[in-house]
Scaffold this motif. Structure first.
Motif, PDB file in Angstrom:
ATOM      1  N   LYS A  40       0.780  -1.243  -0.105  1.00 46.33           N
ATOM      2  CA  LYS A  40       0.121  -0.098   0.079  1.00 46.33           C
ATOM      3  C   LYS A  40       0.958   1.167  -0.038  1.00 46.33           C
ATOM      4  O   LYS A  40       0.374   2.339  -0.213  1.00 46.33           O
ATOM      5  CB  LYS A  40      -0.956  -0.168   1.165  1.00 46.33           C
ATOM      6  CG  LYS A  40      -1.936  -1.087   1.010  1.00 46.33           C
ATOM      7  CD  LYS A  40      -2.897  -1.077   2.528  1.00 46.33           C
ATOM      8  CE  LYS A  40      -4.091  -2.066   2.428  1.00 46.33           C
ATOM      9  NZ  LYS A  40      -3.494  -3.556   2.381  1.00 46.33           N
ATOM     10  N   GLY A  41       2.191   1.295   0.170  1.00 43.96           N
ATOM     11  CA  GLY A  41       2.845   2.364   0.247  1.00 43.96           C
ATOM     12  C   GLY A  41       2.885   3.030   1.578  1.00 43.96           C
ATOM     13  O   GLY A  41       2.109   2.741   2.376  1.00 43.96           O
ATOM     14  N   ARG A  42       3.595   4.044   1.893  1.00 44.43           N
ATOM     15  CA  ARG A  42       3.552   4.930   3.006  1.00 44.43           C
ATOM     16  C   ARG A  42       2.269   5.751   3.217  1.00 44.43           C
ATOM     17  O   ARG A  42       1.958   6.395   2.211  1.00 44.43           O
ATOM     18  CB  ARG A  42       4.819   5.420   3.155  1.00 44.43           C
ATOM     19  CG  ARG A  42       4.827   6.500   4.333  1.00 44.43           C
ATOM     20  CD  ARG A  42       6.424   7.393   4.513  1.00 44.43           C
ATOM     21  NE  ARG A  42       6.115   8.390   3.557  1.00 44.43           N
ATOM     22  CZ  ARG A  42       5.653   9.581   3.678  1.00 44.43           C
ATOM     23  NH1 ARG A  42       4.572   9.754   4.916  1.00 44.43           N
ATOM     24  NH2 ARG A  42       5.223  10.524   2.969  1.00 44.43           N
ATOM     25  N   VAL A  43       1.941   5.875   4.213  1.00 44.50           N
ATOM     26  CA  VAL A  43       0.662   6.628   4.288  1.00 44.50           C
ATOM     27  C   VAL A  43       1.103   7.977   4.576  1.00 44.50           C
ATOM     28  O   VAL A  43       1.821   8.312   5.336  1.00 44.50           O
ATOM     29  CB  VAL A  43      -0.217   6.430   5.784  1.00 44.50           C
ATOM     30  CG1 VAL A  43      -1.356   7.086   5.900  1.00 44.50           C
ATOM     31  CG2 VAL A  43      -0.681   4.900   5.536  1.00 44.50           C
ATOM     32  N   PRO A  44       0.699   9.204   3.779  1.00 43.77           N
ATOM     33  CA  PRO A  44       1.018  10.471   3.893  1.00 43.77           C
ATOM     34  C   PRO A  44       0.476  10.996   5.190  1.00 43.77           C
ATOM     35  O   PRO A  44      -0.558  10.685   5.527  1.00 43.77           O
ATOM     36  CB  PRO A  44       0.266  11.030   2.622  1.00 43.77           C
ATOM     37  CG  PRO A  44      -0.919  10.250   2.473  1.00 43.77           C
ATOM     38  CD  PRO A  44      -0.639   8.748   2.753  1.00 43.77           C
ATOM     39  N   THR A  45       1.309  11.574   5.879  1.00 37.23           N
ATOM     40  CA  THR A  45       0.859  12.176   7.191  1.00 37.23           C
ATOM     41  C   THR A  45       0.390  13.648   7.090  1.00 37.23           C
ATOM     42  O   THR A  45      -0.691  14.036   7.390  1.00 37.23           O
ATOM     43  CB  THR A  45       2.111  12.084   8.342  1.00 37.23           C
ATOM     44  OG1 THR A  45       3.072  12.557   7.773  1.00 37.23           O
ATOM     45  CG2 THR A  45       2.293  10.317   8.603  1.00 37.23           C
ATOM     46  N   ALA A  46       1.281  14.659   6.710  1.00 36.70           N
ATOM     47  CA  ALA A  46       1.073  15.845   6.592  1.00 36.70           C
ATOM     48  C   ALA A  46      -0.002  16.321   5.701  1.00 36.70           C
ATOM     49  O   ALA A  46      -0.810  17.268   5.852  1.00 36.70           O
ATOM     50  CB  ALA A  46       2.243  16.544   6.099  1.00 36.70           C
ATOM     51  N   LYS A  47      -0.250  15.485   4.601  1.00 35.07           N
ATOM     52  CA  LYS A  47      -1.226  15.966   3.495  1.00 35.07           C
ATOM     53  C   LYS A  47      -2.785  15.940   4.177  1.00 35.07           C
ATOM     54  O   LYS A  47      -3.385  16.643   3.596  1.00 35.07           O
ATOM     55  CB  LYS A  47      -1.406  14.695   2.487  1.00 35.07           C
ATOM     56  CG  LYS A  47      -1.934  15.463   0.968  1.00 35.07           C
ATOM     57  CD  LYS A  47      -1.379  14.361  -0.113  1.00 35.07           C
ATOM     58  CE  LYS A  47      -1.266  14.868  -1.240  1.00 35.07           C
ATOM     59  NZ  LYS A  47      -1.128  14.336  -2.364  1.00 35.07           N
ATOM     60  N   ASN A  48      -2.893  15.153   4.913  1.00 35.27           N
ATOM     61  CA  ASN A  48      -4.051  15.038   5.868  1.00 35.27           C
ATOM     62  C   ASN A  48      -4.463  16.364   6.665  1.00 35.27           C
ATOM     63  O   ASN A  48      -5.724  16.895   6.981  1.00 35.27           O
ATOM     64  CB  ASN A  48      -4.224  13.906   6.710  1.00 35.27           C
ATOM     65  CG  ASN A  48      -4.179  12.634   5.787  1.00 35.27           C
ATOM     66  OD1 ASN A  48      -4.530  12.801   4.520  1.00 35.27           O
ATOM     67  ND2 ASN A  48      -3.721  11.705   6.369  1.00 35.27           N
ATOM     68  N   HIS A  49      -3.347  16.968   7.089  1.00 37.19           N
ATOM     69  CA  HIS A  49      -3.288  18.280   8.014  1.00 37.19           C
ATOM     70  C   HIS A  49      -3.096  19.706   7.233  1.00 37.19           C
ATOM     71  O   HIS A  49      -2.856  20.775   7.839  1.00 37.19           O
ATOM     72  CB  HIS A  49      -2.348  17.981   8.968  1.00 37.19           C
ATOM     73  CG  HIS A  49      -2.652  16.892   9.994  1.00 37.19           C
ATOM     74  ND1 HIS A  49      -3.462  16.812  10.704  1.00 37.19           N
ATOM     75  CD2 HIS A  49      -1.895  15.604  10.060  1.00 37.19           C
ATOM     76  CE1 HIS A  49      -3.396  15.462  11.540  1.00 37.19           C
ATOM     77  NE2 HIS A  49      -2.317  15.024  11.042  1.00 37.19           N
ATOM     78  N   SER A  50      -3.052  19.638   5.922  1.00 35.03           N
ATOM     79  CA  SER A  50      -2.661  20.733   5.192  1.00 35.03           C
ATOM     80  C   SER A  50      -3.622  21.980   5.552  1.00 35.03           C
ATOM     81  O   SER A  50      -2.840  23.054   5.837  1.00 35.03           O
ATOM     82  CB  SER A  50      -2.807  20.648   3.660  1.00 35.03           C
ATOM     83  OG  SER A  50      -3.974  20.026   3.421  1.00 35.03           O
ATOM     84  N   ALA A  51      -4.941  22.085   5.731  1.00 32.57           N
ATOM     85  CA  ALA A  51      -5.694  23.107   6.142  1.00 32.57           C
ATOM     86  C   ALA A  51      -5.429  23.327   7.447  1.00 32.57           C
ATOM     87  O   ALA A  51      -5.468  24.624   7.581  1.00 32.57           O
ATOM     88  CB  ALA A  51      -7.155  22.591   5.872  1.00 32.57           C
ATOM     89  N   GLU A  52      -5.162  22.397   8.268  1.00 31.82           N
ATOM     90  CA  GLU A  52      -4.865  22.913   9.709  1.00 31.82           C
ATOM     91  C   GLU A  52      -3.379  23.700   9.780  1.00 31.82           C
ATOM     92  O   GLU A  52      -3.322  24.551  10.556  1.00 31.82           O
ATOM     93  CB  GLU A  52      -4.712  21.520  10.597  1.00 31.82           C
ATOM     94  CG  GLU A  52      -5.991  20.860  10.801  1.00 31.82           C
ATOM     95  CD  GLU A  52      -5.951  19.729  11.732  1.00 31.82           C
ATOM     96  OE1 GLU A  52      -5.833  19.859  12.948  1.00 31.82           O
ATOM     97  OE2 GLU A  52      -5.781  18.476  10.946  1.00 31.82           O
ATOM     98  N   ILE A  53      -2.580  23.223   8.944  1.00 30.95           N
ATOM     99  CA  ILE A  53      -1.132  23.717   8.955  1.00 30.95           C
ATOM    100  C   ILE A  53      -1.609  25.256   8.726  1.00 30.95           C
ATOM    101  O   ILE A  53      -0.848  26.146   9.015  1.00 30.95           O
ATOM    102  CB  ILE A  53      -0.354  22.981   8.037  1.00 30.95           C
ATOM    103  CG1 ILE A  53       0.092  21.645   8.686  1.00 30.95           C
ATOM    104  CG2 ILE A  53       1.149  23.835   7.913  1.00 30.95           C
ATOM    105  CD1 ILE A  53       0.946  20.886   7.582  1.00 30.95           C
ATOM    106  N   VAL A  54      -2.197  25.394   7.508  1.00 37.22           N
ATOM    107  CA  VAL A  54      -2.324  26.850   7.079  1.00 37.22           C
ATOM    108  C   VAL A  54      -3.066  27.601   8.034  1.00 37.22           C
ATOM    109  O   VAL A  54      -2.695  28.858   8.286  1.00 37.22           O
ATOM    110  CB  VAL A  54      -3.186  26.758   5.677  1.00 37.22           C
ATOM    111  CG1 VAL A  54      -3.566  28.169   5.262  1.00 37.22           C
ATOM    112  CG2 VAL A  54      -2.478  26.276   4.817  1.00 37.22           C
ATOM    113  N   GLU A  55      -4.318  27.002   8.645  1.00 39.90           N
ATOM    114  CA  GLU A  55      -4.813  27.885   9.793  1.00 39.90           C
ATOM    115  C   GLU A  55      -3.922  28.260  11.131  1.00 39.90           C
ATOM    116  O   GLU A  55      -3.997  29.508  11.603  1.00 39.90           O
ATOM    117  CB  GLU A  55      -5.905  26.970  10.014  1.00 39.90           C
ATOM    118  CG  GLU A  55      -7.104  27.653  11.186  1.00 39.90           C
ATOM    119  CD  GLU A  55      -8.037  26.786  11.664  1.00 39.90           C
ATOM    120  OE1 GLU A  55      -8.272  26.949  12.956  1.00 39.90           O
ATOM    121  OE2 GLU A  55      -8.538  25.990  10.892  1.00 39.90           O
ATOM    122  N   LEU A  56      -2.995  27.409  11.531  1.00 37.82           N
ATOM    123  CA  LEU A  56      -2.206  27.484  12.537  1.00 37.82           C
ATOM    124  C   LEU A  56      -0.989  28.511  12.212  1.00 37.82           C
ATOM    125  O   LEU A  56      -0.855  29.298  13.042  1.00 37.82           O
ATOM    126  CB  LEU A  56      -1.816  26.297  13.147  1.00 37.82           C
ATOM    127  CG  LEU A  56      -2.690  25.203  13.683  1.00 37.82           C
ATOM    128  CD1 LEU A  56      -2.168  23.894  14.024  1.00 37.82           C
ATOM    129  CD2 LEU A  56      -3.427  25.983  14.982  1.00 37.82           C
TER     130      LEU A  56
END
Length: 81
Positions: A40-56
């Motif tokens: 399945k490959g590596r699960v992307p971690t930060a991609k799921n949080h991109s909106a939170e990163i921008v907001e913070l």
């Protein structure tokens, strides 16, 4: 051409041939594993949080604080800022 140069070229050719065979076997193995649902490959971690990163970031948090809060790497925070 010197004998040593001929030997060097021959060994380089053999190495290249072996490398191509190895890569082909690797592709076949990955395709088989994907077909069986094991690869399945590596699960992307930060991609799921991109909106939170921008907001913070807009709230004024430092990248190291954002990374610690979300459980991701600092480089990932910089990538999605």
């Amino acid at each position: 051409m010197r004998l040593l140069d001929c030997i060097h070229n021959l060994l380089g050719s053999i190495y290249q041939f072996e490398r191509e065979i190895l890569l082909e076997r690797q592709k076949v193995g990955i395709a088989k594993a994907k077909a069986e649902g094991k690869f399945k490959g590596r699960v992307p971690t930060a991609k799921n949080h991109s909106a939170e990163i921008v907001e913070l970031t807009n709230q004024g948090m430092k990248p190291s604080e954002i990374a610690k809060k979300l459980g991701i790497g600092v480089a990932s925070v910089y990538r999605y800022r």
